[in-house]
Design an enzyme around this catalytic site. Structure first.
Site, PDB file in Angstrom:
ATOM      1  N   ASP A  32      30.399  33.388  39.832  1.00  0.00           N
ATOM      2  CA  ASP A  32      29.944  31.953  40.270  1.00  0.00           C
ATOM      3  C   ASP A  32      30.717  31.382  41.323  1.00  0.00           C
ATOM      4  O   ASP A  32      31.321  30.192  41.393  1.00  0.00           O
ATOM      5  CB  ASP A  32      29.780  30.992  38.871  1.00  0.00           C
ATOM      6  CG  ASP A  32      31.085  30.813  38.346  1.00  0.00           C
ATOM      7  OD1 ASP A  32      31.012  29.753  37.554  1.00  0.00           O
ATOM      8  OD2 ASP A  32      32.216  31.387  38.609  1.00  0.00           O
ATOM      9  N   ASP A  82      36.852  32.530  42.046  1.00  0.00           N
ATOM     10  CA  ASP A  82      36.063  33.885  42.162  1.00  0.00           C
ATOM     11  C   ASP A  82      36.256  34.678  43.570  1.00  0.00           C
ATOM     12  O   ASP A  82      36.207  35.960  43.624  1.00  0.00           O
ATOM     13  CB  ASP A  82      34.407  33.635  41.890  1.00  0.00           C
ATOM     14  CG  ASP A  82      34.114  32.791  40.770  1.00  0.00           C
ATOM     15  OD1 ASP A  82      34.531  31.548  40.607  1.00  0.00           O
ATOM     16  OD2 ASP A  82      33.700  33.439  39.954  1.00  0.00           O
ATOM     17  N   ASN A 108      29.976  27.532  38.391  1.00  0.00           N
ATOM     18  CA  ASN A 108      30.593  26.370  38.903  1.00  0.00           C
ATOM     19  C   ASN A 108      29.971  25.553  39.796  1.00  0.00           C
ATOM     20  O   ASN A 108      29.961  24.253  40.100  1.00  0.00           O
ATOM     21  CB  ASN A 108      31.970  27.112  39.753  1.00  0.00           C
ATOM     22  CG  ASN A 108      32.826  27.788  39.206  1.00  0.00           C
ATOM     23  OD1 ASN A 108      33.497  27.252  38.521  1.00  0.00           O
ATOM     24  ND2 ASN A 108      33.583  28.888  39.594  1.00  0.00           N
ATOM     25  N   THR A 110      33.481  36.854  35.449  1.00  0.00           N
ATOM     26  CA  THR A 110      34.355  35.833  35.738  1.00  0.00           C
ATOM     27  C   THR A 110      33.389  34.659  36.015  1.00  0.00           C
ATOM     28  O   THR A 110      33.662  33.652  36.783  1.00  0.00           O
ATOM     29  CB  THR A 110      35.044  36.115  37.282  1.00  0.00           C
ATOM     30  OG1 THR A 110      34.138  36.220  38.126  1.00  0.00           O
ATOM     31  CG2 THR A 110      35.753  37.276  37.198  1.00  0.00           C
ATOM     32  N   PHE A 113      35.323  26.751  30.637  1.00  0.00           N
ATOM     33  CA  PHE A 113      34.135  26.444  31.040  1.00  0.00           C
ATOM     34  C   PHE A 113      33.430  27.423  30.969  1.00  0.00           C
ATOM     35  O   PHE A 113      32.075  27.222  30.713  1.00  0.00           O
ATOM     36  CB  PHE A 113      34.415  26.185  32.854  1.00  0.00           C
ATOM     37  CG  PHE A 113      33.162  25.909  33.439  1.00  0.00           C
ATOM     38  CD1 PHE A 113      32.648  27.057  34.357  1.00  0.00           C
ATOM     39  CD2 PHE A 113      32.627  24.751  33.602  1.00  0.00           C
ATOM     40  CE1 PHE A 113      31.433  27.048  35.040  1.00  0.00           C
ATOM     41  CE2 PHE A 113      31.538  24.676  34.433  1.00  0.00           C
ATOM     42  CZ  PHE A 113      30.868  25.498  35.062  1.00  0.00           C
ATOM     43  N   ASN A 114      33.728  28.891  31.453  1.00  0.00           N
ATOM     44  CA  ASN A 114      32.793  29.872  31.432  1.00  0.00           C
ATOM     45  C   ASN A 114      31.755  30.152  30.176  1.00  0.00           C
ATOM     46  O   ASN A 114      30.575  30.475  30.052  1.00  0.00           O
ATOM     47  CB  ASN A 114      33.173  31.317  31.641  1.00  0.00           C
ATOM     48  CG  ASN A 114      33.638  31.366  33.265  1.00  0.00           C
ATOM     49  OD1 ASN A 114      32.954  30.524  33.944  1.00  0.00           O
ATOM     50  ND2 ASN A 114      34.653  32.215  33.484  1.00  0.00           N
ATOM     51  N   HIS A 171      42.536  32.278  37.378  1.00  0.00           N
ATOM     52  CA  HIS A 171      41.524  32.880  36.252  1.00  0.00           C
ATOM     53  C   HIS A 171      40.923  33.966  36.578  1.00  0.00           C
ATOM     54  O   HIS A 171      41.120  35.161  35.995  1.00  0.00           O
ATOM     55  CB  HIS A 171      40.625  31.756  36.083  1.00  0.00           C
ATOM     56  CG  HIS A 171      41.058  30.424  35.703  1.00  0.00           C
ATOM     57  ND1 HIS A 171      41.784  30.018  34.616  1.00  0.00           N
ATOM     58  CD2 HIS A 171      41.095  29.089  36.328  1.00  0.00           C
ATOM     59  CE1 HIS A 171      42.391  28.757  34.695  1.00  0.00           C
ATOM     60  NE2 HIS A 171      41.807  28.156  35.806  1.00  0.00           N
ATOM     61  N   ASP A 172      40.132  34.006  37.679  1.00  0.00           N
ATOM     62  CA  ASP A 172      39.231  34.980  37.987  1.00  0.00           C
ATOM     63  C   ASP A 172      39.780  36.395  38.850  1.00  0.00           C
ATOM     64  O   ASP A 172      39.664  37.501  38.221  1.00  0.00           O
ATOM     65  CB  ASP A 172      38.171  34.890  38.864  1.00  0.00           C
ATOM     66  CG  ASP A 172      37.097  33.985  38.314  1.00  0.00           C
ATOM     67  OD1 ASP A 172      36.336  33.297  38.841  1.00  0.00           O
ATOM     68  OD2 ASP A 172      37.243  33.673  36.657  1.00  0.00           O
TER      69      ASP A 172
HETATM   70  O1  RIB Z   1      37.626  28.349  33.404  1.00  0.00           O
HETATM   71  C1  RIB Z   1      37.839  28.928  34.455  1.00  0.00           C
HETATM   72  C2  RIB Z   1      36.480  29.660  35.036  1.00  0.00           C
HETATM   73  O2  RIB Z   1      35.533  29.007  34.949  1.00  0.00           O
HETATM   74  C3  RIB Z   1      36.729  30.443  36.263  1.00  0.00           C
HETATM   75  O3  RIB Z   1      36.043  31.765  36.206  1.00  0.00           O
HETATM   76  C4  RIB Z   1      36.230  29.656  37.085  1.00  0.00           C
HETATM   77  O4  RIB Z   1      35.883  30.237  38.340  1.00  0.00           O
HETATM   78  C5  RIB Z   1      35.111  28.950  36.313  1.00  0.00           C
HETATM   79  O5  RIB Z   1      33.938  29.788  36.534  1.00  0.00           O
HETATM   80 CA    CA Z   2      34.252  32.058  37.958  1.00  0.00          CA
END
Ligand code: RIB
Ligand code: CA
Length: 318
Positions: free
Chosen positions: A12, A17, A41, A128, A171-172, A243-244
């Site tokens: 996203d 990413d 996102n 991701t 978030f994801n 993160h990704d």
């Molecule tokens: O919480 C972080 C994740 O949420 C990452 O993948 C970031 O790009 C968002 O998608």
């Molecule tokens: Ca992401």
């Protein structure tokens, strides 16, 4: 591409990413079958456009296709994270780029089903973003869970880490908890790369400076500028939680993290904790473990892998 790991990236795009795509497209160990995009996102169209831009930056716009997926979560309204990723989803990076490639006509879920059936038990899905596309693919092919090689999912928080969008949710997972629950209950091999490890995988400005002399220094500086400031305001630490890119790296080198098998479920009916990933460390539910949960990370080795992959590839391109 024998010997390489067949992967699909689900993104996203988003700042991290974009960094994950940089890493994946320069890894000599990955055969990227395609990249699928999803609402997360930022809205789907923006995530797709940003993904096409990053592929153009690395010169792969004609080698790797982008398959747009879900415009929204399975049942909820989209939630976006412009605060972190900027109005364009990439902190203003590549804003002047004229995108030359078009996304594929095939939708993400259908592409995932096609590739997993073409290469049964071989494909690693590096997720991701919210898990909507994979949940939709499972609806298209009810036997998909018996044919996916492994899922490496950036998502969730189970131990030291708390939520990054609500007090208890990452978030994801939060963006589409119903999709996440469907995936977590699927029986597929699932490695969870959650905030417990990604918040320790920090890219600092001194690390970014080591990309000087490569084609990506300006891009990485620009795409992370606002992300660094957001992190400093929020955590007091001026660094990018990778993160990704860590999820991508774990697909390449699983020994970057230490995992434990546990039963993990996803909260979908709570006023305060929707999207929370609940890890049953003590087996209270008596249910069979369904997730390889990453609990520790060799952050130094990960950052070195990220930087050396980008620096090495640039040398061969010069
Ligand atoms: O919480 C972080 C994740 O949420 C990452 O993948 C970031 O790009 C968002 O998608
Ligand atoms: Ca992401």
């Amino acid at each position: 591409m024998s010997g390489k790991k067949k992967v699909i990236l689900d993104v996203d795009t988003g700042v991290d990413d974009a960094l994950g795509i940089l890493l994946a497209t320069h890894s000599e160990d990955l055969d990227i079958l395609g990249i699928t995009t999803v609402s997360g996102n930022v809205p789907l169209q923006m995530a797709t456009r940003n993904t096409l831009k990053v592929l153009q930056l690395v010169g792969k716009e004609n080698a790797i296709s982008v398959y747009p997926g879900a415009y929204a979560p399975l049942i909820r309204e989209p939630v976006y994270e412009y605060r972190v990723h900027g109005d364009d989803g990439m902190g203003g990076a590549l804003s002047d780029m004229i995108v030359t490639a078009e996304p594929a006509k095939q939708r993400a879920a259908a592409f995932i089903v096609d590739q997993v059936n073409r290469y049964p038990n071989e494909v690693t899905l590096i997720m991701t973003a919210p898990l909507t596309n994979l949940a939709e693919a499972m609806r298209l092919d009810p036997l998909l869970n018996q044919k996916v090689g492994r899922i490496v999912s950036m998502g969730g928080a189970v131990k030291e880490a708390r939520g990054n969008i609500t007090p208890e949710a990452e978030f994801n997972i939060y963006a589409d908890p119903e999709a996440a629950r469907k995936v977590y209950h699927s029986g597929m091999k699932l490695t969870m790369v959650g905030l417990d490890v990604t918040e320790k995988a920090l890219l600092r400005e001194k690390d970014i400076d080591r990309l000087k002399g490569t084609a990506y220094y300006d891009f990485v500086q620009t795409v992370t500028r606002d992300y660094l400031a957001f992190s400093e305001r929020g955590t007091g630490v001026r660094a990018c939680a990778m993160h990704d890119p860590l999820a991508v790296a774990v697909a390449v080198r699983s020994d970057l993290v230490r995992t434990e098998k546990h039963y993990v479920d996803v909260e979908t009916s709570s006023t305060l904790c929707d999207g929370q990933t609940v890890c049953d460390f003590k087996g209270r539910f008596g249910k069979k473990p369904n997730v390889d949960v990453a609990l520790e990370v060799d952050a130094g080795r990960f950052i070195e892998l990220f930087l050396s992959t980008l620096r090495k590839s640039e040398t061969t391109r010069l």
